[in-house]
Design a protein around this motif. Structure first.
Motif, short mmCIF file in Angstrom:
data_model
loop_
_atom_site.label_atom_id
_atom_site.label_comp_id
_atom_site.label_asym_id
_atom_site.label_seq_id
_atom_site.Cartn_x
_atom_site.Cartn_y
_atom_site.Cartn_z
N GLY A 17 31.81 36.62 37.64
CA GLY A 17 30.47 36.09 37.44
C GLY A 17 29.91 35.45 38.70
N THR A 18 28.63 35.13 38.63
CA THR A 18 28.00 34.43 39.74
C THR A 18 28.75 33.14 40.07
OG1 THR A 18 25.94 33.46 40.53
CG2 THR A 18 26.37 33.21 38.18
N ALA A 19 28.92 32.88 41.35
CA ALA A 19 29.57 31.65 41.84
C ALA A 19 31.00 31.46 41.34
CB ALA A 19 28.71 30.42 41.52
N SER A 20 31.65 32.57 41.01
CA SER A 20 33.04 32.47 40.55
C SER A 20 34.01 32.29 41.72
CB SER A 20 33.43 33.73 39.77
OG SER A 20 33.23 34.89 40.55
N GLY A 21 33.57 32.69 42.92
CA GLY A 21 34.45 32.60 44.08
C GLY A 21 34.75 33.96 44.71
N LYS A 22 33.94 34.97 44.40
CA LYS A 22 34.17 36.32 44.94
C LYS A 22 34.14 36.34 46.47
CE LYS A 22 30.54 37.96 42.80
NZ LYS A 22 30.11 36.74 42.08
N THR A 23 33.11 35.70 47.02
CA THR A 23 32.97 35.69 48.48
C THR A 23 34.12 34.91 49.12
OG1 THR A 23 30.59 35.69 48.10
CG2 THR A 23 31.31 35.20 50.34
N THR A 24 34.49 33.82 48.48
CA THR A 24 35.58 32.98 49.01
C THR A 24 36.90 33.77 49.03
OG1 THR A 24 34.43 31.09 48.06
CG2 THR A 24 36.71 30.73 48.74
N GLU A 115 32.41 43.27 47.29
CA GLU A 115 32.33 42.20 46.28
C GLU A 115 30.95 42.15 45.65
OE1 GLU A 115 30.67 39.08 46.27
OE2 GLU A 115 29.93 38.96 48.32
N ARG A 145 28.35 25.16 40.44
CA ARG A 145 28.37 25.69 41.81
C ARG A 145 27.09 26.44 42.14
NH1 ARG A 145 34.18 28.66 42.00
NH2 ARG A 145 35.53 26.84 41.91
N ARG A 149 24.57 25.71 45.17
CA ARG A 149 24.39 26.73 46.21
C ARG A 149 22.95 27.23 46.28
NH1 ARG A 149 26.70 32.42 44.99
NH2 ARG A 149 24.86 32.32 43.66
N ARG A 152 20.68 24.72 47.85
CA ARG A 152 21.01 24.53 49.27
C ARG A 152 20.71 25.77 50.12
NH1 ARG A 152 26.41 23.09 48.63
NH2 ARG A 152 26.99 25.24 48.98
N GLU A 190 40.28 30.79 39.04
CA GLU A 190 39.90 29.85 40.11
C GLU A 190 40.06 30.45 41.50
OE1 GLU A 190 38.35 27.07 40.38
OE2 GLU A 190 37.99 27.06 38.23
N GLN A 193 40.83 29.00 45.39
CA GLN A 193 41.96 28.07 45.48
C GLN A 193 43.28 28.74 45.11
OE1 GLN A 193 40.94 25.81 47.11
NE2 GLN A 193 40.32 23.99 45.98
P1 ADP Z 1 30.49 34.12 44.52
O1 ADP Z 1 30.64 35.00 45.75
O2 ADP Z 1 31.33 34.58 43.37
O3 ADP Z 1 29.06 33.91 44.13
P2 ADP Z 1 31.33 31.97 46.27
O4 ADP Z 1 32.68 32.30 46.79
O5 ADP Z 1 30.17 32.21 47.19
O6 ADP Z 1 31.08 32.70 44.88
O7 ADP Z 1 31.35 30.47 45.76
C1 ADP Z 1 30.16 29.90 45.17
C2 ADP Z 1 30.01 28.48 45.63
O8 ADP Z 1 31.12 27.73 45.14
C3 ADP Z 1 30.02 28.33 47.16
O9 ADP Z 1 29.13 27.30 47.51
C4 ADP Z 1 31.47 27.95 47.46
O10 ADP Z 1 31.55 27.18 48.62
C5 ADP Z 1 31.87 27.19 46.22
N1 ADP Z 1 33.29 27.38 45.89
C6 ADP Z 1 33.95 28.55 45.81
N2 ADP Z 1 35.24 28.38 45.46
C7 ADP Z 1 35.39 27.03 45.32
C8 ADP Z 1 36.48 26.19 44.96
N3 ADP Z 1 37.67 26.69 44.64
N4 ADP Z 1 36.26 24.87 44.91
C9 ADP Z 1 35.07 24.36 45.18
N5 ADP Z 1 33.97 25.08 45.53
C10 ADP Z 1 34.14 26.40 45.60
#
Ligand code: ADP
Ligand code: C5P
Length: 214
Positions: A17-24, A115, A145, A149, A152, A190, A193
């Motif tokens: 889903g959105t803001a799940s951490g895919k990019t991270t 992604e 999140r 985001r 910002r 998660e 992390q």
């Molecule tokens: P997606 O690509 O799925 O939309 P992102 O990886 O861009 O998600 O993460 C969305 C937002 O949440 C970003 O601002 C990122 O910095 C933050 N974020 C991602 N993973 C974590 C985490 N484990 N703990 C805290 N913030 C996180």
């Protein structure tokens, strides 16, 4: 990079889903390899060209529906990369709700990480992936999140984000995104992390590359 006759690149699909951490997660994998061996590709770059629409019309679009994406172009580009050919990737601009007039020329690489929220929805796209990952983060965490985001980085107000979340993002997640979890080889709780999952993915990719003599 490898000779085009030896093997095709490995494609890792990272969804959720959105803001799940895919990019991270994608960047965490990327960081384990030499710069010229991994290409990061975002499905967001392949939102439809909306140049002929007014800003009001663009605001009314459902960006969480599969039809919001130019999937034929994404499939065509991925196939070119799989044949070790360069592609011109559109640059998406969330502030104007459209792709910009720029493209980035991306050279082929041995590992491609794609992604996006809906990369596992289309079977033709899904079939191009070797490893499919679903980043699974609780809805409440994701919405917090996303609010932070989008205000910002994506030029939104709190009211915009909440309204869009309730009208399209949440229902589309349940209708189209969450059901693709069944296609995942790996479900990562998660995302960013989860060092164990990231290390497992890196080890797997290294093993595939080694088996291919790269
Ligand atoms: P997606 O690509 O799925 O939309 P992102 O990886 O861009 O998600 O993460 C969305 C937002 O949440 C970003 O601002 C990122 O910095 C933050 N974020 C991602 N993973 C974590 C985490 N484990 N703990 C805290 N913030 C996180
Ligand atoms: O990075 P993330 O996976 O969150 O990007 C996908 C999200 O971007 C979708 O949930 C969609 O609602 C949002 N989006 C948006 N405005 C656009 C294009 C996409 O809010 N113009």
């Amino acid at each position: 990079m490898t000779d085009a006759t030896t093997a095709k690149p490995i494609v890792i699909g990272v969804t959720g889903g959105t803001a799940s951490g895919k990019t991270t997660v994608s960047h965490a994998i990327f960081d384990h390899f030499a710069d010229d061996s991994v290409l990061l590709l975002a499905q967001d770059a392949y939102y439809n060209d909306q140049s002929d629409m007014t800003i009001e019309q663009r605001r009314a679009v459902n960006y969480d529906h599969p039809l919001a994406f130019d999937t034929p172009r994404l499939i065509a580009d991925l196939k070119k990369l799989l044949h070790y050919q360069a592609v011109e990737v559109p640059v998406y601009d969330y502030k104007i709700l459209n792709r910009s007039d720029k493209v980035i020329v991306q050279q082929p690489r041995d590992v491609i990480i794609l992604e996006g929220i809906l990369i596992l929805d289309d079977p033709k796209l899904r079939d191009l992936m070797d490893i499919k990952v679903f980043v699974d983060t609780d809805d409440d965490v994701r919405v917090i999140r996303r609010i932070q985001r989008d205000i910002r980085e994506r030029g939104r107000t709190l009211d915009n984000v909440i309204d869009q979340y309730l009208t399209t993002v949440k229902p589309m997640y349940h209708q189209f995104v969450e059901p693709t979890k069944r296609y995942a080889d790996l479900i990562v709780p998660e995302g960013g992390q989860n060092q164990v999952a990231i290390d497992l993915l890196v080890t797997k990719v290294r093993a595939i590359l080694t088996a291919r003599g790269k």
